[in-house]
Write a protein that holds these residues in place. Structure first.
Motif, PDB file in Angstrom:
ATOM      1  N   LYS A  23      38.436  36.125  25.960  1.00 50.61           N
ATOM      2  CA  LYS A  23      37.575  37.448  26.513  1.00 50.61           C
ATOM      3  C   LYS A  23      38.665  38.292  27.258  1.00 50.61           C
ATOM      4  CE  LYS A  23      35.629  33.813  28.859  1.00 50.61           C
ATOM      5  NZ  LYS A  23      34.685  33.069  29.852  1.00 50.61           N
ATOM      6  N   THR A  24      37.920  39.449  27.569  1.00 45.90           N
ATOM      7  CA  THR A  24      38.686  40.768  28.037  1.00 45.90           C
ATOM      8  C   THR A  24      39.645  40.091  29.093  1.00 45.90           C
ATOM      9  OG1 THR A  24      37.195  42.220  27.453  1.00 45.90           O
ATOM     10  CG2 THR A  24      38.758  42.834  29.221  1.00 45.90           C
ATOM     11  N   VAL A  25      38.971  39.561  30.197  1.00 44.15           N
ATOM     12  CA  VAL A  25      39.755  39.006  31.220  1.00 44.15           C
ATOM     13  C   VAL A  25      40.758  37.912  30.856  1.00 44.15           C
ATOM     14  CG1 VAL A  25      37.990  39.487  33.127  1.00 44.15           C
ATOM     15  CG2 VAL A  25      38.056  37.044  32.003  1.00 44.15           C
ATOM     16  N   GLU A  26      40.648  37.285  29.906  1.00 44.21           N
ATOM     17  CA  GLU A  26      41.762  36.434  29.383  1.00 44.21           C
ATOM     18  C   GLU A  26      42.884  37.039  28.803  1.00 44.21           C
ATOM     19  OE1 GLU A  26      38.935  32.411  28.782  1.00 44.21           O
ATOM     20  OE2 GLU A  26      38.933  33.908  27.236  1.00 44.21           O
ATOM     21  N   VAL A  27      42.522  38.287  28.258  1.00 41.13           N
ATOM     22  CA  VAL A  27      43.539  38.872  27.307  1.00 41.13           C
ATOM     23  C   VAL A  27      44.173  39.641  28.648  1.00 41.13           C
ATOM     24  CG1 VAL A  27      44.186  41.105  26.022  1.00 41.13           C
ATOM     25  CG2 VAL A  27      42.386  39.466  25.255  1.00 41.13           C
ATOM     26  N   LEU A  28      43.837  40.109  29.543  1.00 34.70           N
ATOM     27  CA  LEU A  28      44.445  40.680  30.734  1.00 34.70           C
ATOM     28  C   LEU A  28      45.513  39.859  31.354  1.00 34.70           C
ATOM     29  CD1 LEU A  28      41.500  42.423  32.540  1.00 34.70           C
ATOM     30  CD2 LEU A  28      43.033  43.657  30.943  1.00 34.70           C
ATOM     31  N   LYS A  29      44.958  38.688  31.744  1.00 35.65           N
ATOM     32  CA  LYS A  29      45.927  37.471  32.102  1.00 35.65           C
ATOM     33  C   LYS A  29      47.162  37.125  31.148  1.00 35.65           C
ATOM     34  CE  LYS A  29      46.730  34.174  34.913  1.00 35.65           C
ATOM     35  NZ  LYS A  29      46.384  34.036  36.430  1.00 35.65           N
ATOM     36  N   VAL A  30      46.714  36.916  29.815  1.00 34.17           N
ATOM     37  CA  VAL A  30      47.757  36.801  28.985  1.00 34.17           C
ATOM     38  C   VAL A  30      48.787  37.578  28.611  1.00 34.17           C
ATOM     39  CG1 VAL A  30      48.179  36.269  26.546  1.00 34.17           C
ATOM     40  CG2 VAL A  30      46.149  35.125  27.660  1.00 34.17           C
TER      41      VAL A  30
END
Length: 74
Positions: A23-30
């Motif tokens: 998800k978008t928030v996971e891409v931000l974290k990664v």
């Protein structure tokens, strides 16, 4: 300014290991980036294109995000 939903407690390593789609928030974290930076990156040539899941939310293949990072685009 970061949105509350932009913060997730799961470490990036676990996200990568446990998810085929991000998800978008996971891409931000990664990628360890802000939403604003993410929006700029999406406009650049070569950034992985999102796919849409059943809920019409954009998601990215983990493999494509990691490949993009490996070739030094981030």
């Amino acid at each position: 300014m970061a949105n509350r939903t932009d913060k997730i407690s799961t470490p990036a390593e676990e996200i990568i290991k446990d998810h085929l789609l991000l998800k978008t928030v996971e891409v931000l974290k990664v990628l360890n980036i802000s939403r604003g930076t993410f929006e700029k990156l999406q406009k650049k040539e070569g950034f992985p294109k999102a796919i849409t899941n059943v809920g019409n939310r954009p998601m990215w293949l983990t493999e494509e995000i990691l490949k993009w990072v490996k070739i030094g685009r981030c």
